[in-house]
Design an enzyme around this catalytic site. Structure first.
Site, short mmCIF file in Angstrom:
data_model
loop_
_atom_site.label_atom_id
_atom_site.label_comp_id
_atom_site.label_asym_id
_atom_site.label_seq_id
_atom_site.Cartn_x
_atom_site.Cartn_y
_atom_site.Cartn_z
N GLY A 69 0.81 -1.22 0.00
CA GLY A 69 0.00 0.00 0.00
C GLY A 69 0.84 1.26 0.00
O GLY A 69 0.53 2.24 -0.69
N CYS A 70 1.92 1.26 0.75
CA CYS A 70 2.78 2.44 0.84
C CYS A 70 3.52 2.68 -0.47
O CYS A 70 3.71 3.82 -0.88
CB CYS A 70 3.75 2.29 2.00
SG CYS A 70 2.91 2.22 3.60
N THR A 71 3.92 1.60 -1.14
CA THR A 71 4.57 1.73 -2.43
C THR A 71 3.59 2.27 -3.47
O THR A 71 3.92 3.18 -4.24
CB THR A 71 5.15 0.37 -2.88
OG1 THR A 71 6.11 -0.06 -1.90
CG2 THR A 71 5.81 0.46 -4.24
N ALA A 74 3.02 6.05 -2.73
CA ALA A 74 4.19 6.85 -3.08
C ALA A 74 4.35 6.95 -4.60
O ALA A 74 4.60 8.04 -5.14
CB ALA A 74 5.45 6.26 -2.45
#
Length: 186
Positions: A69-71, A74
Site C-alpha cells: 500500500g505504501c509503495t 508513493a
C-alpha cells in the site's frame, strides 16, 4: 496482581491507547495552524514546516517503506508529481522508518519528493496520525493539505492508497479556486 485485575487491565489497555490517539486527532482541525516539525529527510537534511511556507503542502503519513500500500501511494504521488507542481503543491511523506530506509525506498521508486524520518513518532502523534500499540509505533495512512499560510486546509483520516493521489489533485484544484484568507499579523 490478582487474575481479575489483570484481565481488567488487558481489556482496558487497548481502549486507553485508542482514546489517547483519538484525543490527539480530535484536537487538529481545519483552519488551525499545522503543527511544526523538524525531521531529517532521506538525505539526512533537516526539513522544517516553515520551508514550505507560501506553498501548498501535501503532508502524507504512511506506515512503512516497501510495503504494497505504501509503495502504491508513493508511486501514485510520483506519477502525479507534475500535476501537483502545476498546482503549486509540494509533497512530503512521513513515516517512522529511518533516513537510510527512506533513501533506499526513494531511490528504488525514483520518488522526487522528500521522505521524512519520524523515528520516535512525535510528529505523527502531533498530527493524530500515530498508531502506538504496545512497543510498535507506526504512522497511520493519513494526509494533510497545508495551505500557503501554514493552516490545515484538508484532512484525510481514511485513505485508499490506489485513489488517494488523484483525490488530492482534485481537492487541491478546488481549494486553490476558493479565496484564501490573508495571513493575520502576529
Amino acid at each position: 496482581m490478582n487474575s481479575r485485575l489483570r484481565r481488567s487491565l488487558c481489556i482496558a489497555a487497548p481502549a486507553l491507547l485508542l482514546a489517547r490517539a483519538a484525543t490527539a486527532a480530535d484536537t487538529l482541525g481545519l483552519g488551525q495552524q499545522a503543527p511544526d516539525f523538524s525531521l531529517p529527510d532521506q538525505d539526512g537534511k533537516t526539513r522544517r514546516l516553515a520551508e514550505w511556507r507560501g506553498k501548498w503542502l501535501v503532508l502524507y503519513f504512511y506506515p512503512k517503506n516497501d510495503t504494497p500500500g505504501c509503495t502504491t501511494e508513493a508511486c501514485n504521488f510520483r506519477d502525479d508529481w507534475l500535476q501537483l507542481q502545476e498546482l503549486g503543491a509540494q509533497v512530503v511523506g512521513v513515516s517512522v522508518d529511518t533516513s537510510a530506509s527512506h533513501a533506499a525506498f526513494a531511490q528504488k521508486y525514483k520518488l522526487p519528493f522528500p521522505l521524512l524520518a519520524d523515528a520516535r513518532g512525535e510528529v505523527a502523534a502531533r498530527y493524530g496520525a500515530l498508531s502506538d500499540w504496545m512497543v510498535v509505533k507506526m504512522a497511520k495512512r493519513q494526509t494533510f493539505i497545508v495551505d500557503p499560510q501554514g493552516r490545515i486546509a484538508r484532512i484525510y483520516r481514511s485513505v485508499d492508497a490506489d485513489q488517494h493521489s488523484a483525490e488530492v489533485v482534485t481537492d487541491l484544484r478546488r481549494l486553490r479556486s476558493q479565496p484564501q484568507p490573508s495571513a493575520t499579523p502576529a
